[in-house]
Design a protein around this motif. Structure first.
Motif, PDB file in Angstrom:
ATOM      1  N   PRO A  68     -19.816 -49.636 -25.430  1.00  0.00           N
ATOM      2  CA  PRO A  68     -19.700 -48.919 -26.713  1.00  0.00           C
ATOM      3  C   PRO A  68     -18.944 -47.601 -26.596  1.00  0.00           C
ATOM      4  N   LEU A  69     -18.048 -47.381 -27.576  1.00  0.00           N
ATOM      5  CA  LEU A  69     -17.241 -46.165 -27.587  1.00  0.00           C
ATOM      6  C   LEU A  69     -16.748 -45.893 -29.006  1.00  0.00           C
ATOM      7  N   ALA A  70     -16.343 -44.660 -29.230  1.00  0.00           N
ATOM      8  CA  ALA A  70     -15.704 -44.255 -30.479  1.00  0.00           C
ATOM      9  C   ALA A  70     -14.251 -43.935 -30.179  1.00  0.00           C
ATOM     10  N   GLN A  71     -13.341 -44.500 -30.933  1.00  0.00           N
ATOM     11  CA  GLN A  71     -11.920 -44.308 -30.681  1.00  0.00           C
ATOM     12  C   GLN A  71     -11.415 -43.006 -31.309  1.00  0.00           C
ATOM     13  N   LEU A  72     -10.423 -42.433 -30.662  1.00  0.00           N
ATOM     14  CA  LEU A  72      -9.788 -41.212 -31.139  1.00  0.00           C
ATOM     15  C   LEU A  72      -8.493 -41.562 -31.861  1.00  0.00           C
ATOM     16  N   TYR A  73      -8.247 -40.915 -32.977  1.00  0.00           N
ATOM     17  CA  TYR A  73      -6.957 -41.028 -33.666  1.00  0.00           C
ATOM     18  C   TYR A  73      -6.782 -39.842 -34.595  1.00  0.00           C
ATOM     19  N   ALA A  74      -5.570 -39.691 -35.087  1.00  0.00           N
ATOM     20  CA  ALA A  74      -5.248 -38.662 -36.076  1.00  0.00           C
ATOM     21  C   ALA A  74      -4.817 -39.383 -37.351  1.00  0.00           C
ATOM     22  N   GLY A  75      -4.141 -38.673 -38.258  1.00  0.00           N
ATOM     23  CA  GLY A  75      -3.635 -39.374 -39.425  1.00  0.00           C
ATOM     24  C   GLY A  75      -3.168 -38.467 -40.539  1.00  0.00           C
ATOM     25  N   HIS A  76      -2.213 -38.973 -41.289  1.00  0.00           N
ATOM     26  CA  HIS A  76      -1.815 -38.341 -42.542  1.00  0.00           C
ATOM     27  C   HIS A  76      -2.742 -38.847 -43.639  1.00  0.00           C
ATOM     28  N   GLN A  77      -3.464 -37.940 -44.255  1.00  0.00           N
ATOM     29  CA  GLN A  77      -4.370 -38.282 -45.339  1.00  0.00           C
ATOM     30  C   GLN A  77      -3.792 -37.738 -46.639  1.00  0.00           C
ATOM     31  N   PHE A  78      -3.365 -38.653 -47.509  1.00  0.00           N
ATOM     32  CA  PHE A  78      -2.678 -38.279 -48.750  1.00  0.00           C
ATOM     33  C   PHE A  78      -1.492 -37.354 -48.459  1.00  0.00           C
ATOM     34  N   GLY A  79      -0.812 -37.652 -47.354  1.00  0.00           N
ATOM     35  CA  GLY A  79       0.401 -36.934 -47.013  1.00  0.00           C
ATOM     36  C   GLY A  79       0.219 -35.710 -46.138  1.00  0.00           C
ATOM     37  N   SER A  80      -1.021 -35.248 -45.969  1.00  0.00           N
ATOM     38  CA  SER A  80      -1.299 -34.063 -45.153  1.00  0.00           C
ATOM     39  C   SER A  80      -1.823 -34.496 -43.790  1.00  0.00           C
ATOM     40  N   PRO A  83      -4.863 -33.469 -37.416  1.00  0.00           N
ATOM     41  CA  PRO A  83      -4.559 -33.743 -36.013  1.00  0.00           C
ATOM     42  C   PRO A  83      -5.658 -34.454 -35.239  1.00  0.00           C
ATOM     43  N   GLN A  84      -6.888 -34.475 -35.764  1.00  0.00           N
ATOM     44  CA  GLN A  84      -7.947 -35.232 -35.082  1.00  0.00           C
ATOM     45  C   GLN A  84      -8.926 -35.807 -36.093  1.00  0.00           C
ATOM     46  N   LEU A  85      -8.970 -37.116 -36.104  1.00  0.00           N
ATOM     47  CA  LEU A  85      -9.958 -37.831 -36.907  1.00  0.00           C
ATOM     48  C   LEU A  85     -10.857 -38.602 -35.952  1.00  0.00           C
ATOM     49  N   GLY A  86     -10.620 -39.886 -35.803  1.00  0.00           N
ATOM     50  CA  GLY A  86     -11.437 -40.678 -34.888  1.00  0.00           C
ATOM     51  C   GLY A  86     -12.575 -41.372 -35.616  1.00  0.00           C
ATOM     52  N   ASP A  87     -13.258 -42.254 -34.889  1.00  0.00           N
ATOM     53  CA  ASP A  87     -14.368 -43.015 -35.456  1.00  0.00           C
ATOM     54  C   ASP A  87     -15.556 -42.098 -35.683  1.00  0.00           C
ATOM     55  N   GLY A  88     -15.745 -41.701 -36.927  1.00  0.00           N
ATOM     56  CA  GLY A  88     -16.840 -40.791 -37.239  1.00  0.00           C
ATOM     57  C   GLY A  88     -18.148 -41.481 -37.531  1.00  0.00           C
ATOM     58  N   HIS A 177      -8.418 -52.132 -33.364  1.00  0.00           N
ATOM     59  CA  HIS A 177      -8.534 -51.009 -34.291  1.00  0.00           C
ATOM     60  C   HIS A 177      -7.473 -49.953 -34.007  1.00  0.00           C
ATOM     61  N   LEU A 178      -6.351 -50.383 -33.414  1.00  0.00           N
ATOM     62  CA  LEU A 178      -5.233 -49.473 -33.182  1.00  0.00           C
ATOM     63  C   LEU A 178      -4.507 -49.228 -34.493  1.00  0.00           C
ATOM     64  N   ARG A 179      -4.273 -47.974 -34.799  1.00  0.00           N
ATOM     65  CA  ARG A 179      -3.679 -47.574 -36.071  1.00  0.00           C
ATOM     66  C   ARG A 179      -2.427 -46.755 -35.814  1.00  0.00           C
ATOM     67  N   VAL A 180      -1.646 -46.538 -36.846  1.00  0.00           N
ATOM     68  CA  VAL A 180      -0.532 -45.598 -36.713  1.00  0.00           C
ATOM     69  C   VAL A 180      -1.074 -44.254 -36.250  1.00  0.00           C
ATOM     70  N   GLY A 181      -2.208 -43.848 -36.794  1.00  0.00           N
ATOM     71  CA  GLY A 181      -2.814 -42.573 -36.410  1.00  0.00           C
ATOM     72  C   GLY A 181      -3.231 -42.497 -34.959  1.00  0.00           C
ATOM     73  N   THR A 182      -3.471 -43.650 -34.308  1.00  0.00           N
ATOM     74  CA  THR A 182      -3.803 -43.643 -32.881  1.00  0.00           C
ATOM     75  C   THR A 182      -2.626 -43.105 -32.081  1.00  0.00           C
ATOM     76  N   PHE A 183      -1.423 -43.451 -32.479  1.00  0.00           N
ATOM     77  CA  PHE A 183      -0.223 -42.956 -31.798  1.00  0.00           C
ATOM     78  C   PHE A 183       0.043 -41.497 -32.172  1.00  0.00           C
ATOM     79  N   GLN A 184      -0.260 -41.158 -33.399  1.00  0.00           N
ATOM     80  CA  GLN A 184       0.050 -39.812 -33.864  1.00  0.00           C
ATOM     81  C   GLN A 184      -0.733 -38.730 -33.126  1.00  0.00           C
ATOM     82  N   VAL A 185      -1.972 -39.024 -32.750  1.00  0.00           N
ATOM     83  CA  VAL A 185      -2.778 -37.978 -32.121  1.00  0.00           C
ATOM     84  C   VAL A 185      -2.163 -37.528 -30.799  1.00  0.00           C
ATOM     85  N   TYR A 186      -1.623 -38.466 -30.016  1.00  0.00           N
ATOM     86  CA  TYR A 186      -1.052 -38.104 -28.713  1.00  0.00           C
ATOM     87  C   TYR A 186       0.352 -37.531 -28.881  1.00  0.00           C
TER      88      TYR A 186
END
Length: 472
Positions: A68-80, A83-88, A177-186
């Motif tokens: 078991p683990l929680a994945q790290l990712y970032a993301g543009h949310q409504f265009g903004s 830098p860090q979201l992840g599995d909350g 569960h790989l997302r565009v945001g997974t690449f964006q964080v790094y």
């Protein structure tokens, strides 16, 4: 006794900067609400008593082989950019290779707090859990790439939002569960080696035929093209197409404020948080291109400064609108019974849809009525349809089997918003019969069955769902 799940984990073997080890938080009184027997069999999951399944799919028992683990990712949310979201509130338990040879993640959604919860409680309430269960399985039955629902478990505990709500956990299955945001964080952190590791992993797992990083970008683009065209063809509105909700595997993921349209309008929005219409029905192709550009920006960072690479990435992204139009035309031609291509097809399709918008016609029922009969009855004022229909009939001349094509392209049933809301209200009151009936009906969405005829009905005025919510 526990449940035998044949875990074969690969993501958990990546370096620790990609995730945080995190076990689910146990719940008070887990009770199995639903279990997808067919999917469980495909995944090679063993049989067990209901209470054992409830313990495992609530997170109370971690089965052998899970990581078991929680994945790290970032993301543009409504265009903004965040830098860090992840599995909350989600825990990836591990991966299995199914009887069909496909590798899939098994994830518990609503399984408790993680290092990425950002002040949230990490939980989910029963409404969004059952909503995602029904809609994701309906999408699968429609033939649209999607995450799947394996199990839903009530927790016996309250989740506090604006008030107390019954808690639940969804077991979600995905190609990954790989997302565009997974690449964006790094990329945003300048962690180029981590970005290279992630990219190599993504290629090996999803697109082994891809030639290098630009090959991955091209493959993700093509998968997204087919996905968005499929959404458009059934009147689906995702509602929150942030980059952290954009799967590189080309699956529909994160069913938050999503909805299927009843009355058609191109600018239809349901999401309560999309006040500017960024993710409106007709804007979904544009957003898919925008999201791909963000992935391209992340992948470019793995190269030394090279004009050629930038030009190649730009070329790949700029080709997407034309590819989307081709895929959209193919889907909508089929909805009209057309399998060949002629230059006037775009005008024919858009003229019908303009008439549907002006005539407040139901999206699903109007297209299906083209083959079942009574299409003009869907329009408040059928005059525009009456002008359009002879053009369509003329266009069908020479088409091999338009009726069969239309029956395969136009579903009878979709998970209508008012039926979903009614189902949730019943489930909260302890009655799962409407849920089970919806699941039975939506398992064969292209088949007209008398016992489910009422589910074709659009909402009455007092049943109209004007807004849908994220559920967090």
């Amino acid at each position: 006794m526990t449940l035998d799940i044949p875990f074969d984990n690969t993501f958990a073997q990546l370096p620790p900067e990609f995730y945080s080890r995190q076990a689910p938080t146990p719940v008070g009184e887990p009770k199995l609400l639903a279990y997808n027997e067919a999917l469980g069999s495909t995944l090679g999951i063993g049989t067990a008593a209901l209470d054992v399944r409830a313990e495992v799919f609530s997170g109370n028992v971690v089965p052998t082989g899970a990581a078991p683990l929680a994945q790290l990712y970032a993301g543009h949310q409504f265009g903004s950019f965040n830098p860090q979201l992840g599995d909350g509130r989600a825990i990836l338990m591990g991966e299995v290779v199914g009887a069909d040879g496909l590798r899939r993640d098994i994830q518990l959604k609503g399984a408790g707090r993680t290092p990425y919860s950002r002040g949230g409680d990490g939980r989910a309430w029963m409404g969004p859990v059952l909503r995602e269960y029904v809609i994701s399985e309906a999408m699968h039955a429609l033939g649209i790439p999607t995450t799947r629902a394996l199990a839903a478990v009530s927790t016996g505990e309250m989740v506090w939002r604006e008030g107390g709500l019954p808690g639940a956990v969804l077991t979600r299955v995905a190609k990954s569960h790989l997302r565009v945001g997974t690449f964006q964080v790094y990329a945003s952190r300048g962690q180029v080696e981590a970005l290279k590791t992630l990219t190599d992993y993504a290629i090996a797992r999803h697109y082994p035929e891809a030639e290098g990083r630009m090959g991955l970008l091209r493959a993700v683009r093509d998968a997204q093209v087919e996905l968005i065209a499929a959404w458009m063809s059934v009147g689906f509105i995702h509602g929150v197409m942030n980059t952290d909700n954009s799967s590189i595997a080309g699956e529909t993921i994160d069913y938050g404020p999503c909805a299927f349209m009843d009355v058609y309008h191109p600018s239809r929005v349901f999401s309560s948080i999309d006040r500017m219409g960024r993710y409106a029905y007709s804007n979904q192709p544009n957003i898919a291109v925008w999201n791909l550009a963000q992935l391209a920006t992340a992948l470019i960072q793995q190269y030394d400064a090279s004009e050629a690479v930038v030009e190649e990435a730009t070329e790949i992204v700029h080709a997407m609108p034309d590819l989307l139009e081709v895929a959209w035309l193919q889907r909508f031609r089929a909805k009209l019974g057309i399998t060949t291509a002629q230059d006037e097809d775009m005008e024919l399709i858009t003229d019908l849809m303009r008439a549907m918008a002006e005539g407040q016609a139901d999206f699903t029922n109007s297209f299906r009525a083209l083959v079942d009969g009574g299409a003009r009855d869907q329009f408040l004022d059928p005059a525009a349809f009456d002008l359009w229909e002879p053009r369509w009939r003329h266009r069908l001349e020479g088409e091999p089997d338009p009726e069969a094509v239309m029956r395969a392209a136009n579903p009878v049933l979709i998970p209508r918003n008012h039926r979903i809301e009614q189902m949730i209200a019943s489930a909260v009151a302890g009655d799962m019969a409407p849920f089970e009936r919806l699941m039975a009906a939506l398992a064969n969405p292209f088949e007209a069955r008398a016992e489910f005829e009422d589910l074709r009905r659009p909402p009455a005025e007092e049943e109209v769902v004007k807004a849908t919510f994220c559920g967090t």
